[in-house]
Design a protein around this motif. Sequence first.
Motif, PDB file in Angstrom:
ATOM      1  N   ILE A 146      48.039  15.354  29.751  1.00 57.38           N
ATOM      2  CA  ILE A 146      48.479  14.393  30.752  1.00 57.38           C
ATOM      3  C   ILE A 146      49.810  14.830  31.363  1.00 57.38           C
ATOM      4  CG2 ILE A 146      49.719  12.884  29.122  1.00 57.38           C
ATOM      5  CD1 ILE A 146      48.497  10.515  30.790  1.00 57.38           C
ATOM      6  N   LYS A 147      49.954  14.639  32.677  1.00 52.16           N
ATOM      7  CA  LYS A 147      51.172  15.014  33.387  1.00 52.16           C
ATOM      8  C   LYS A 147      52.288  14.001  33.104  1.00 52.16           C
ATOM      9  CE  LYS A 147      48.686  17.132  37.262  1.00 52.16           C
ATOM     10  NZ  LYS A 147      48.426  17.078  38.721  1.00 52.16           N
ATOM     11  N   ASP A 148      53.518  14.465  33.179  1.00 48.48           N
ATOM     12  CA  ASP A 148      54.658  13.584  32.944  1.00 48.48           C
ATOM     13  C   ASP A 148      54.647  12.394  33.897  1.00 48.48           C
ATOM     14  OD1 ASP A 148      55.538  15.223  30.924  1.00 48.48           O
ATOM     15  OD2 ASP A 148      57.028  16.266  32.159  1.00 48.48           O
ATOM     16  N   THR A 149      54.234  12.645  35.143  1.00 48.15           N
ATOM     17  CA  THR A 149      54.249  11.568  36.144  1.00 48.15           C
ATOM     18  C   THR A 149      53.214  10.482  35.852  1.00 48.15           C
ATOM     19  OG1 THR A 149      52.781  12.937  37.507  1.00 48.15           O
ATOM     20  CG2 THR A 149      55.144  13.015  37.995  1.00 48.15           C
ATOM     21  N   ASP A 150      52.229  10.785  35.014  1.00 50.73           N
ATOM     22  CA  ASP A 150      51.183   9.811  34.688  1.00 50.73           C
ATOM     23  C   ASP A 150      51.486   9.046  33.409  1.00 50.73           C
ATOM     24  OD1 ASP A 150      49.713  10.533  36.925  1.00 50.73           O
ATOM     25  OD2 ASP A 150      48.599  12.079  35.849  1.00 50.73           O
ATOM     26  N   LYS A 151      52.540   9.441  32.683  1.00 41.02           N
ATOM     27  CA  LYS A 151      52.887   8.769  31.421  1.00 41.02           C
ATOM     28  C   LYS A 151      53.815   7.596  31.696  1.00 41.02           C
ATOM     29  CE  LYS A 151      54.082  12.722  29.580  1.00 41.02           C
ATOM     30  NZ  LYS A 151      54.499  13.790  28.642  1.00 41.02           N
ATOM     31  N   ILE A 152      53.289   6.621  32.390  1.00 39.94           N
ATOM     32  CA  ILE A 152      54.096   5.480  32.809  1.00 39.94           C
ATOM     33  C   ILE A 152      54.102   4.389  31.737  1.00 39.94           C
ATOM     34  CG2 ILE A 152      53.629   5.930  35.238  1.00 39.94           C
ATOM     35  CD1 ILE A 152      51.594   3.630  35.149  1.00 39.94           C
ATOM     36  N   GLU A 153      55.054   3.470  31.860  1.00 39.94           N
ATOM     37  CA  GLU A 153      55.043   2.260  31.044  1.00 39.94           C
ATOM     38  C   GLU A 153      54.313   1.173  31.829  1.00 39.94           C
ATOM     39  OE1 GLU A 153      58.544   1.239  28.487  1.00 39.94           O
ATOM     40  OE2 GLU A 153      59.571   2.609  29.856  1.00 39.94           O
TER      41      GLU A 153
END
Length: 384
Positions: free
Chosen positions: A316-323
């Motif tokens: 998973i991309k960093d930008t997709d690891k949202i809260e």
Amino acid sequence: MKINYLFLTLLTLVGITFTSCIKEEADNMESDIVTATIENANKYLQTNATVTTSSVFFRLKPDVTVTEFAPIFTLSEGATITPANGTKFDFSQGPVKYTVTSKDGRWRKVYTVSFLENSFIAKYSFENVKIVTNDDTSGIYNDFYDLLSNGKEKYDWATGNQGFDILASTLFENDPAMEGKEFGPDYYPTFSIPNGYQGKGVQMVTKDTGEMGTMFFAPLAAGNLYLGTFNFTIPAIKSTRFGIPYTEGIDMPYSISGYFKYKAGKTFLNNSKDSKLTKDTWDAYAILFEAKEGDDNYLPGDHNFKDPRIVAVARIKDTDKIETNEWTKFEIPFELVSGKSVNVKEKKYMITVVFSSSIEGNIFNGAVGSTLSIDEVEINLEKN
């Protein structure tokens, strides 16, 4: 504080000195299955048997119709096993329980021995969950399984709950926040929740392991869930064994997908002093890697994506690891490692999918309380 045989084992391994009487206990307390096999193993088994701290799995080759087997075990020095080594059972009737007794007769472990059909599951909904109890530690935690078309149980997913179990009851008893509450599976890092995206789901929480955890160089325990097995060892990171056999005849999977919710804990702890993070985040990835012969046909927890057998990765991309407090869909495509290819006609492969509530949980960095929820995970064999 209750001291159990696993705790004594840990103390022995890290070189802590006890009085002579306790050392004598430790020297005779082993009650383990070390290896397992059957006659004509190459004919019937897809891989070598998998031995964990409480289970033994034999994975059968395709089209094997034999159901009666006589497992043969090697045990800790001087230990005995009941039923006896080489006893034949019809495993189509379900798993068989074996009890291993230490040389001095004072320590016992119960193993569940199963033969698994060559069936590959591509979609997991986490509706089937068991409560595992451990009399030696007063433990009580969740295991996740799936039901095959013939009603047999298949355990593809593992967690670090078995390792946390060594400390769990003691941590609970000394945790002021737990006063008046009941000790149960939700005190562990990974547990079932009733309100998933559809039906039940899985929740992972990063936990403080207290002074005892720090003693064993594991000051926190990230909640995790992965395709593979857990076999407790020192160092703790080597206990996670990633990988299950990938379905034969199917080309490289396209992606993994599912639904998640995430909330980072308040204070990021840089326990390894080797992190650039100031706030915790989660992780999700999958790896396709070449199978090999032997007892170590898995990726260890410290693979760091550098194992030469790895042929494809989905991360998973960093930008997709949202809260988010809402169930949110993710889909992560597989990408070939540079210079690698997939040839299902000539090679066998293993696959793992891994989730963690703290991305650096493998080096014991993270924030206590970080919470990741997962449901409806699918290995997409074709483009949607």
